[in-house]
Scaffold this motif. Structure first.
Motif, mmCIF file in Angstrom:
data_model
loop_
_atom_site.group_PDB
_atom_site.id
_atom_site.type_symbol
_atom_site.label_atom_id
_atom_site.label_comp_id
_atom_site.label_asym_id
_atom_site.label_seq_id
_atom_site.Cartn_x
_atom_site.Cartn_y
_atom_site.Cartn_z
ATOM 1 N N THR A 2 23.422 -23.307 16.566
ATOM 2 C CA THR A 2 24.087 -24.457 16.663
ATOM 3 C C THR A 2 23.598 -25.584 16.409
ATOM 4 O O THR A 2 22.365 -25.782 16.557
ATOM 5 N N SER A 3 23.948 -26.776 15.772
ATOM 6 C CA SER A 3 23.608 -28.008 15.335
ATOM 7 C C SER A 3 23.533 -28.772 16.893
ATOM 8 O O SER A 3 24.060 -28.632 17.785
ATOM 9 N N PRO A 4 22.278 -29.870 16.867
ATOM 10 C CA PRO A 4 22.132 -30.445 18.068
ATOM 11 C C PRO A 4 23.466 -31.295 18.323
ATOM 12 O O PRO A 4 23.644 -31.464 19.695
ATOM 13 N N PRO A 44 29.725 -11.793 22.274
ATOM 14 C CA PRO A 44 29.893 -12.696 21.291
ATOM 15 C C PRO A 44 30.490 -14.139 21.664
ATOM 16 O O PRO A 44 29.950 -14.988 20.742
ATOM 17 N N LEU A 45 30.839 -14.331 22.793
ATOM 18 C CA LEU A 45 31.254 -15.741 23.078
ATOM 19 C C LEU A 45 29.781 -16.560 23.709
ATOM 20 O O LEU A 45 29.999 -17.841 23.811
ATOM 21 N N LEU A 46 28.904 -15.897 23.679
ATOM 22 C CA LEU A 46 27.564 -16.541 24.007
ATOM 23 C C LEU A 46 26.871 -17.263 22.787
ATOM 24 O O LEU A 46 25.899 -18.025 22.850
ATOM 25 N N GLY A 47 27.635 -16.933 21.581
ATOM 26 C CA GLY A 47 26.900 -17.563 20.474
ATOM 27 C C GLY A 47 25.480 -17.423 20.316
ATOM 28 O O GLY A 47 25.011 -16.316 20.601
ATOM 29 N N ALA A 48 24.821 -18.584 19.852
ATOM 30 C CA ALA A 48 23.378 -18.731 19.705
ATOM 31 C C ALA A 48 22.458 -18.206 20.770
ATOM 32 O O ALA A 48 21.474 -17.943 20.656
ATOM 33 N N ARG A 49 23.052 -18.394 21.948
ATOM 34 C CA ARG A 49 22.366 -18.396 23.369
ATOM 35 C C ARG A 49 22.442 -16.668 23.635
ATOM 36 O O ARG A 49 21.600 -16.390 24.600
ATOM 37 N N ALA A 50 23.044 -16.089 22.862
ATOM 38 C CA ALA A 50 23.287 -14.539 23.238
ATOM 39 C C ALA A 50 21.901 -13.754 23.474
ATOM 40 O O ALA A 50 21.626 -13.214 24.323
ATOM 41 N N GLU A 51 20.990 -13.857 22.247
ATOM 42 C CA GLU A 51 19.797 -13.244 22.484
ATOM 43 C C GLU A 51 18.898 -13.671 23.638
ATOM 44 O O GLU A 51 18.265 -12.871 24.301
#
Length: 295
Positions: A2-4, A44-51
């Protein structure tokens, strides 16, 4: 990534919404089958923070605090959704207070409920971006109700969004009351108690230290400071009797109260993983009696 300036990174987005979703997602990854609760859309709803968020559970899933977070998240979701789906009183309006990254409306067949997801504007904007990025369609039955709880009138915002106050509603209020003052909890229950007879609620609350067991106190001592650092300090702890009194004082009758170990069927805790119930929190299911008459 995600962008800042993405809504996900905006001030005011609930960080605990992400940690709760991570706990539900991790339950399917690190705990033994059968799951206590299945939320395949949580990851999936965690987006870029999932990992990042799921790595903690993958690497340290047996740690009592992380296992406790998973038990807390899945027990309250299971308890609530079981009671929602077995209502037979014609309720078709479902209000989720503090909806966060709740995925009920996106993993159940549309049509039975109109789902009113209530949360702060920043958190809702982040969720809508995450739903879009994950390719998860928003059913027409979902209504986002952005509420600033400091300035907006909850009932007015719900009615303006299409909720019919003359017909009963089912309300879930999970993972929220500990962040509110007792006065704020009372104010919300006063609003909810003004809905139609037959309306129901499931709410959870953290127990005071003297009612917690060793595992519950260890969890609270570890997690409360972290929540405060994230700008979401814990304010209120309630005994089951105190929660029941608040509900009764606002027109509800208590149907059921349950500890974590009572949220799943017999034998569900005979497990080969780190998931264990603790005396950390309690759940209460209540309803407004049908015999109540409006003045």
């Amino acid at each position: 990534m995600t962008s800042p300036d993405s809504p996900v990174n905006a001030p005011g987005v609930s960080r605990t919404a992400f940690t709760a979703a991570a706990a539900r997602a991790a339950h399917l990854l690190v705990d033994a089958a059968p799951p206590l609760f299945s939320d395949p859309l949580a990851a999936p709803l965690l987006g870029a923070r999932a990992e990042e968020l799921l790595a903690y559970h993958r690497l340290h899933g047996t740690h009592p605090i992380l296992a406790g977070a998973r038990a807390e998240a899945v027990c309250r979701s299971r308890f609530t959704e079981e009671r929602l789906l077995r209502v037979n009183s014609g309720i078709d309006q479902y209000v989720i207070l503090g909806a966060g990254l709740d995925s009920f409306a996106y993993r159940t067949p549309p049509g039975r409920f109109r789902v009113f997801e209530v949360d702060r504007p920043a958190t809702q904007a982040a969720k809508r971006e995450l739903l879009d990025a994950a390719g998860i369609a928003v059913p027409a039955s979902v209504i986002f109700v952005a509420v600033d709880f400091e300035t907006d009138a909850l009932r007015d915002r719900l009615v303006q969004s299409g909720l019919d106050p003359r017909r009963p509603v089912f309300v879930s209020w999970l993972g929220v009351t500990m962040y509110l003052t007792r006065a704020a909890i009372l104010a919300t229950l006063t609003v909810l108690g003004g809905f139609a007879p037959g309306s129901e609620i499931v709410a959870d609350h953290l127990l005071p230290a003297e009612l917690r067991d060793a595992a519950g106190n260890a969890y609270a001592e570890a997690v409360a400071p972290m929540a405060a650092e994230e700008g979401e300090p814990w304010h209120t702890f309630l005994s089951p009797a105190a929660m029941a009194e608040l509900l009764r004082g606002n027109g509800f009758e208590v149907v059921e109260q349950a500890a974590q170990h009572e949220c799943a069927g017999s034998g569900a805790w005979n497990r080969d993983d780190a998931l264990k119930p603790s005396r950390l929190s309690h759940l209460t299911h209540a309803r407004i009696p049908l015999s109540r008459r409006e003045s």
